[in-house]
Design a protein around this motif. Structure first.
Motif, PDB file in Angstrom:
ATOM      1  N   LEU A 102      -0.065   6.623  -0.025  1.00 50.59           N
ATOM      2  CA  LEU A 102      -0.260   6.090  -1.370  1.00 50.59           C
ATOM      3  C   LEU A 102       0.790   5.032  -1.711  1.00 50.59           C
ATOM      4  O   LEU A 102       0.464   3.950  -2.216  1.00 50.59           O
ATOM      5  N   ALA A 103       2.060   5.331  -1.433  1.00 49.82           N
ATOM      6  CA  ALA A 103       3.137   4.423  -1.825  1.00 49.82           C
ATOM      7  C   ALA A 103       3.075   3.107  -1.064  1.00 49.82           C
ATOM      8  O   ALA A 103       3.225   2.022  -1.646  1.00 49.82           O
ATOM      9  N   ASP A 104       2.835   3.166   0.244  1.00 52.94           N
ATOM     10  CA  ASP A 104       2.874   1.932   1.027  1.00 52.94           C
ATOM     11  C   ASP A 104       1.597   1.116   0.913  1.00 52.94           C
ATOM     12  O   ASP A 104       1.609  -0.086   1.183  1.00 52.94           O
ATOM     13  N   SER A 105       0.514   1.738   0.509  1.00 48.00           N
ATOM     14  CA  SER A 105      -0.678   0.939   0.231  1.00 48.00           C
ATOM     15  C   SER A 105      -0.438   0.042  -0.983  1.00 48.00           C
ATOM     16  O   SER A 105      -0.935  -1.094  -1.041  1.00 48.00           O
ATOM     17  N   VAL A 106       0.362   0.527  -1.944  1.00 50.15           N
ATOM     18  CA  VAL A 106       0.717  -0.287  -3.108  1.00 50.15           C
ATOM     19  C   VAL A 106       1.565  -1.477  -2.675  1.00 50.15           C
ATOM     20  O   VAL A 106       1.362  -2.613  -3.114  1.00 50.15           O
ATOM     21  N   ARG A 107       2.536  -1.226  -1.784  1.00 53.65           N
ATOM     22  CA  ARG A 107       3.384  -2.317  -1.297  1.00 53.65           C
ATOM     23  C   ARG A 107       2.566  -3.356  -0.525  1.00 53.65           C
ATOM     24  O   ARG A 107       2.801  -4.562  -0.636  1.00 53.65           O
ATOM     25  N   LEU A 108       1.622  -2.890   0.266  1.00 55.04           N
ATOM     26  CA  LEU A 108       0.780  -3.814   1.024  1.00 55.04           C
ATOM     27  C   LEU A 108      -0.035  -4.686   0.080  1.00 55.04           C
ATOM     28  O   LEU A 108      -0.172  -5.899   0.288  1.00 55.04           O
ATOM     29  N   TYR A 109      -0.559  -4.091  -0.966  1.00 56.17           N
ATOM     30  CA  TYR A 109      -1.313  -4.854  -1.965  1.00 56.17           C
ATOM     31  C   TYR A 109      -0.440  -5.944  -2.589  1.00 56.17           C
ATOM     32  O   TYR A 109      -0.861  -7.102  -2.722  1.00 56.17           O
ATOM     33  N   ALA A 110       0.790  -5.587  -2.968  1.00 59.76           N
ATOM     34  CA  ALA A 110       1.677  -6.552  -3.623  1.00 59.76           C
ATOM     35  C   ALA A 110       1.996  -7.722  -2.703  1.00 59.76           C
ATOM     36  O   ALA A 110       2.104  -8.869  -3.146  1.00 59.76           O
ATOM     37  N   THR A 111       2.136  -7.450  -1.417  1.00 60.44           N
ATOM     38  CA  THR A 111       2.487  -8.503  -0.474  1.00 60.44           C
ATOM     39  C   THR A 111       1.334  -9.468  -0.250  1.00 60.44           C
ATOM     40  O   THR A 111       1.548 -10.628   0.121  1.00 60.44           O
ATOM     41  N   ALA A 112       0.124  -8.997  -0.461  1.00 58.33           N
ATOM     42  CA  ALA A 112      -1.039  -9.866  -0.255  1.00 58.33           C
ATOM     43  C   ALA A 112      -1.163 -10.929  -1.343  1.00 58.33           C
ATOM     44  O   ALA A 112      -1.855 -11.938  -1.147  1.00 58.33           O
ATOM     45  N   LEU A 113      -0.485 -10.731  -2.475  1.00 58.91           N
ATOM     46  CA  LEU A 113      -0.623 -11.674  -3.587  1.00 58.91           C
ATOM     47  C   LEU A 113      -0.211 -13.105  -3.216  1.00 58.91           C
ATOM     48  O   LEU A 113      -0.977 -14.044  -3.447  1.00 58.91           O
ATOM     49  N   PRO A 114       1.003 -13.329  -2.658  1.00 57.49           N
ATOM     50  CA  PRO A 114       1.364 -14.717  -2.351  1.00 57.49           C
ATOM     51  C   PRO A 114       0.492 -15.336  -1.271  1.00 57.49           C
ATOM     52  O   PRO A 114       0.209 -16.539  -1.317  1.00 57.49           O
ATOM     53  N   LEU A 115       0.065 -14.543  -0.299  1.00 56.86           N
ATOM     54  CA  LEU A 115      -0.810 -15.084   0.738  1.00 56.86           C
ATOM     55  C   LEU A 115      -2.139 -15.521   0.123  1.00 56.86           C
ATOM     56  O   LEU A 115      -2.683 -16.571   0.474  1.00 56.86           O
ATOM     57  N   ALA A 116      -2.642 -14.732  -0.820  1.00 56.03           N
ATOM     58  CA  ALA A 116      -3.888 -15.093  -1.493  1.00 56.03           C
ATOM     59  C   ALA A 116      -3.714 -16.365  -2.322  1.00 56.03           C
ATOM     60  O   ALA A 116      -4.581 -17.252  -2.326  1.00 56.03           O
ATOM     61  N   LEU A 117      -2.579 -16.479  -3.015  1.00 57.40           N
ATOM     62  CA  LEU A 117      -2.324 -17.672  -3.819  1.00 57.40           C
ATOM     63  C   LEU A 117      -2.187 -18.916  -2.943  1.00 57.40           C
ATOM     64  O   LEU A 117      -2.644 -20.000  -3.296  1.00 57.40           O
ATOM     65  N   MET A 118      -1.560 -18.745  -1.791  1.00 62.66           N
ATOM     66  CA  MET A 118      -1.268 -19.881  -0.925  1.00 62.66           C
ATOM     67  C   MET A 118      -2.502 -20.363  -0.167  1.00 62.66           C
ATOM     68  O   MET A 118      -2.689 -21.563   0.040  1.00 62.66           O
TER      69      MET A 118
END
Length: 396
Positions: free
Chosen positions: A71-87
């Protein structure tokens, strides 16, 4: 990397109070739990519980760890995808898949040795990215850091210590010392993610030095990223954002020249992939040694366990990616680091209690340990569901 600046952007430097507890917790673990691990040849942290209470307790605590880590690391993975999606414009879902698959490649191929060495390289990128961001804020913000500090001071955002005894406030001195200390005792003393790294040290003394040294370093590390958050607050003039994790990501993608953008995005990925690879390896080894090996009669056969662990590496990578995709509709409000720490706090108290009993008491039996853990986890979960506004996450 992304979340901590968001905490300071919306608040103050008060998050730093947690790091005081982090240091205290590491010292206690180094003195109390690490010697117990090094007294026996353990394949996972939960092997110590088996020696005291039997295989059932070992499996129960391993299962609790695996669910929490998922549960905890799936949240971290989601957060990291944000800049890649923006870029790239790919969308968060595709970005999650790309990061997850890239991480699993070297985790599958190299195991814990690859995780440790890649983590070391990624830490360098992570810190370099923070320093580059600080320089960029100096150049892009009118008045530079002088103006940032003056404006933040006038707004009360430079406050570090809040001595109030308020259960509804997350970042106070007492919440930091007690909550941060106990959280770290649990995460660094009972969580296979951390324990597997500590057990790779040359001996007990080296492991203790590494653990306490990391506690000192983490204070400076969080201070740097909190200051970046204040710089972003000054740069954007306090503009409102939907997600705290989005602020630094947008600054990186929209405000920096391509070369610096690439460097900071590398820092973002370094931070996330470091945590993700360690989690996948810890989950795979726990599954192989605590569940698979006893079930198939392969205890003590490290070669077979290693082969099984590689299969479980792929399984857990898929589950983490899937859980991150499920989290997408809920990724608003609190930053990812706050959500991840809150989720971990639901079970860490019960885990820590079981380990402390195993080290310091011989009166408890397997049944009482499991009942106590279930009662503790149930109580804290009820607080989180029904009284979140009255009891902030560091208090439980």
């Amino acid at each position: 990397f992304l979340s901590i600046p968001g905490v300071a952007y919306f608040g103050t430097l008060g998050f730093l109070q947690l790091t005081f507890g982090y240091l205290i917790g590491r010292i206690v673990v180094a003195r109390l739990l690490l010697p117990a691990y090094y007294r026996g040849e353990l394949t996972t942290a939960y092997g110590m519980l088996e020696r005291t209470y039997g295989l059932g307790v070992r499996r129960f605590t391993s299962g609790v760890f695996m669910l929490t880590r998922l549960l905890a690391d799936s949240v971290r993975l989601y957060a990291t995808a944000l800049p890649l999606a923006l870029m790239t414009g790919w969308g968060i879902g595709l970005s999650i898949l790309v990061i997850g698959l890239a991480t699993v490649v070297y985790t599958y191929a190299g195991g814990i040795r690859a995780v440790v060495w890649v983590d070391a390289v990624q830490m360098g990128l992570y810190l370099l990215g923070a320093l580059v961001a600080a320089v960029a804020i100096q150049q892009l913000t009118p008045g530079g850091w002088t103006n940032v500090l003056v404006s933040a001071g006038q707004a009360g955002k430079l406050a570090v210590v809040d001595a109030r005894w308020d259960f509804g406030t997350a970042y106070t001195l007492w919440a930091g010392l007690l909550g941060g200390g106990l959280l770290t005792m649990a995460s660094h003393g009972t969580d296979q993610l951390i324990v597997q790294r500590l057990l790779t040290c040359r001996d007990l003394r080296a492991s203790q030095r590494a653990l306490v040294g990391s506690g000192v370093a983490v204070v400076g590390q969080f201070l740097v990223f909190l200051m970046v958050g204040l710089g972003l607050w000054a740069f954007y003039g306090g503009r409102q954002f939907e997600r705290g994790d989005e602020i630094f990501a947008r600054f990186i993608v929209e405000q920096l020249p391509p070369g610096l953008t690439g460097l900071l995005v590398a820092g973002v990925f370094a931070a996330a992939m470091s945590s993700l690879s360690s989690s996948i390896n810890a989950l795979a080894s726990t599954t192989a040694y605590d569940f698979w090996a006893p079930a198939v009669g392969a205890r003590g056969d490290d070669r077979r366990a290693l082969r099984a662990g590689r299969i479980f590496t792929l399984v857990w990578a898929g589950l983490l990616i899937g859980a991150a995709l499920v989290f997408m509709p809920f990724g608003r409000g609190a930053t990812a680091v706050e959500v991840a720490l809150a989720v971990a706090s639901l079970v860490y108290g019960g885990l820590l209690g079981a380990f402390l009993l195993a080290v310091r008491s011989r009166r408890a039996d397997a049944r009482s340990v499991v009942v106590g853990m279930v009662a503790g986890i149930g109580t804290v979960t009820a607080l989180w569901i029904f009284a979140r506004a009255q009891v902030a996450w560091p208090w439980y």
